[in-house]
Design an enzyme around this catalytic site. Structure first.
Site, PDB file in Angstrom:
ATOM      1  N   HIS A 177       1.770   2.008  -3.249  1.00 21.55           N
ATOM      2  CA  HIS A 177       1.096   2.915  -3.861  1.00 21.55           C
ATOM      3  C   HIS A 177       1.552   4.311  -4.042  1.00 21.55           C
ATOM      4  O   HIS A 177       0.867   5.279  -3.766  1.00 21.55           O
ATOM      5  CB  HIS A 177      -0.459   3.090  -3.004  1.00 21.55           C
ATOM      6  N   ASP A 180       0.853  -1.161   0.250  1.00 17.22           N
ATOM      7  CA  ASP A 180      -0.086   0.119   0.033  1.00 17.22           C
ATOM      8  C   ASP A 180       0.871   1.257  -0.125  1.00 17.22           C
ATOM      9  O   ASP A 180       1.949   1.265  -0.462  1.00 17.22           O
ATOM     10  CB  ASP A 180      -0.868  -0.011   1.217  1.00 17.22           C
TER      11      ASP A 180
END
Ligand SMILES: *[C@@H]1O[C@H](CO)[C@@H](O)[C@H](O)[C@H]1NC(C)=O
Ligand SMILES: *[C@@H]1O[C@H](CO)[C@@H](O)[C@H](O)[C@H]1NC(C)=O
Ligand SMILES: *[C@@H]1O[C@H](CO)[C@@H](O)[C@H](O)[C@H]1NC(C)=O
Length: 395
Positions: free
Chosen positions: A233, A210
């Protein structure tokens, strides 16, 4: 005689001072393979009550560690030297955290060791990346109200949820920290910081499923420098505005970082249905190298995963004084630059200088989109910058 006596006692006193200048060491005294939860807590509590500087030592070797809270205030600065590897129970999923450090002033964590969250089994049965209505897995390492702290040279592996979460910190530095989890591991943010003042994340490597670094509300004065992210991310300010009682974000500097194979690059995201009207300002991204990064530059004030909100509403978070300078490299999709600001509160004082982002996919070339923003442009602009339509604020 008198002179000799004086010399000897001066020497003796010098030695005493010398000893007390070194930290007293509290070794957990456990054998590798053991569960050290109780031993670590005992060593921490003793060290915490010790009147001068102390070190809690977890020597080389592999140990099991259950859920633990190490809470101050302590009587003097305290260091935890993690030389070994501590492993969480892969099946222990019913808690909000694995390890917490709380209310400690003057804290060091170093030693080259590893926190292994053993996330693999837990990721498979958890569905938090598909729905809000899910049971959250434990964060690996929490720092709650830790001040004047330095975290250096440690590794976090396979966290079940976030690797590191920081709240209420003042003057805290992370240096040479390594964070690793598979690209497909859900919600394994690297370092999440919020409601703190003065955090530095320097010379670190974050490869996870993430966000690399995510910034929550109330963060003031954050420096992220020489950090390599990816996969993951990317670096994200927000999401902001989902909850009431949020605080302003200000003074964020991301410099000399590399993003490789991340799903997003440099992102600011706010919810359209903002429950509060705060601001995020003084946010600067400078000298960033991109290697195949999707959505490299993204301001998204319509952030609304799983349609949890009404996208037609305008975000009430005011974004201002934001710059992107010397951002170069390759994009993984055609959306190289997207500045989607709130129609209720257009972004103010946005600057882009020396942007050089290439995309070679078949659906190219790279694009630059903007709405409700009129960015100031300097130097190179590849892709060609938007002609910046600004709509008037809603009444
Ligand atoms: C910040 O914390 C460090 C400990 O890591 C300490 O040495 C330093 O003096 C602190 N700075 C301030 C301004 O308190
Ligand atoms: C980034 O790194 C370069 C050298 O690689 C250095 O000259 C520059 O000062 C750094 N920038 C910032 C803002 O730290
Ligand atoms: C870029 O990343 C995508 C995944 O986002 C991958 O499919 C593609 O092979 C990568 N391209 C290069 C040139 O590495």
């Amino acid at each position: 005689m008198g002179r000799v006596n004086f010399g000897v006692s001066a020497f003796f006193i010098f030695c005493l001072l010398g000893l007390s200048a070194n930290a007293k060491v509290f070794n957990i005294g456990s054998k590798p393979g053991c569960d050290i939860t109780k031993a670590l807590l005992k060593a921490f509590n003793e060290a915490c009550q010790f009147p001068t500087k102390s070190t809690v030592l977890i020597p080389k070797g592999e140990y099991k560690l259950g859920e633990i809270e190490m809470t101050g205030p302590c009587k003097a600065p305290i260091r935890i030297a993690l030389q070994g590897t501590v492993k969480a129970d892969g099946n222990a999923v019913h808690s909000e955290k694995w390890i917490a450090f709380r209310n400690i002033d003057g804290f060091k964590l170093n030693g080259g060791g590893v926190f292994d969250g053993e996330g693999n089994a837990a990721w498979r049965v958890n569905n938090c990346h598909h729905t809000w209505k899910c049971k959250k897995l434990p964060i690996s390492i929490r720092f709650d109200f830790v001040t004047n702290a330095k975290i250096r040279g440690i590794t976090s592996l396979d966290a079940k949820h976030f690797h590191i979460n920081v709240i209420g910190a003042k003057n805290m530095t992370f240096e040479e920290v390594k964070i690793v989890a598979p690209a497909e591991s859900p919600n394994t943010d690297g370092i999440h910081v919020g409601r703190s003042d003065g955090i530095k994340i320097i010379n670190s490597f974050i490869s996870t499923g993430d966000d690399c670094v995510s910034v929550g509300d109330g963060m003031k004065n954050l420096l992220v420098e020489r950090v390599t992210c990816g996969p993951g991310h990317g670096i994200s300010i927000g999401s902001l505005g989902r909850y009431g009682h949020e605080q302003d974000v200000m003074g964020i500097k991301i410099v000399n970082c590399t993003l490789q194979e991340t799903d997003n690059g440099l992102r600011i995201k706010t919810w359209p249905t903002a429950a509060c009207s705060t601001s995020a300002s003084d946010i600067h991204f400078e000298n960033i190298l991109l290697k195949n990064v999707s959505n490299p530059i993204l301001i998204d004030q319509e952030y609304c995963p799983w349609n949890q909100c009404d996208k037609k509403k305008a975000s009430t978070i005011k974004l201002s004084k934001i710059s992107f300078k010397n951002i170069r490299g390759t994009s993984g999709n055609k959306d190289a630059v997207k500045l989607l600001c709130s129609k209720g509160h257009p972004c103010q004082n946005v600057e882009l200088g020396n942007i050089n982002i290439k995309y070679t996919g078949a659906d190219g070339p790279a694009t630059f989109q903007c709405s409700n923003v009129s960015p100031k442009l300097m130097g190179t602009q590849v892709p060609k910058a938007c002609s910046s339509p600004v709509t008037k604020p809603l009444k």
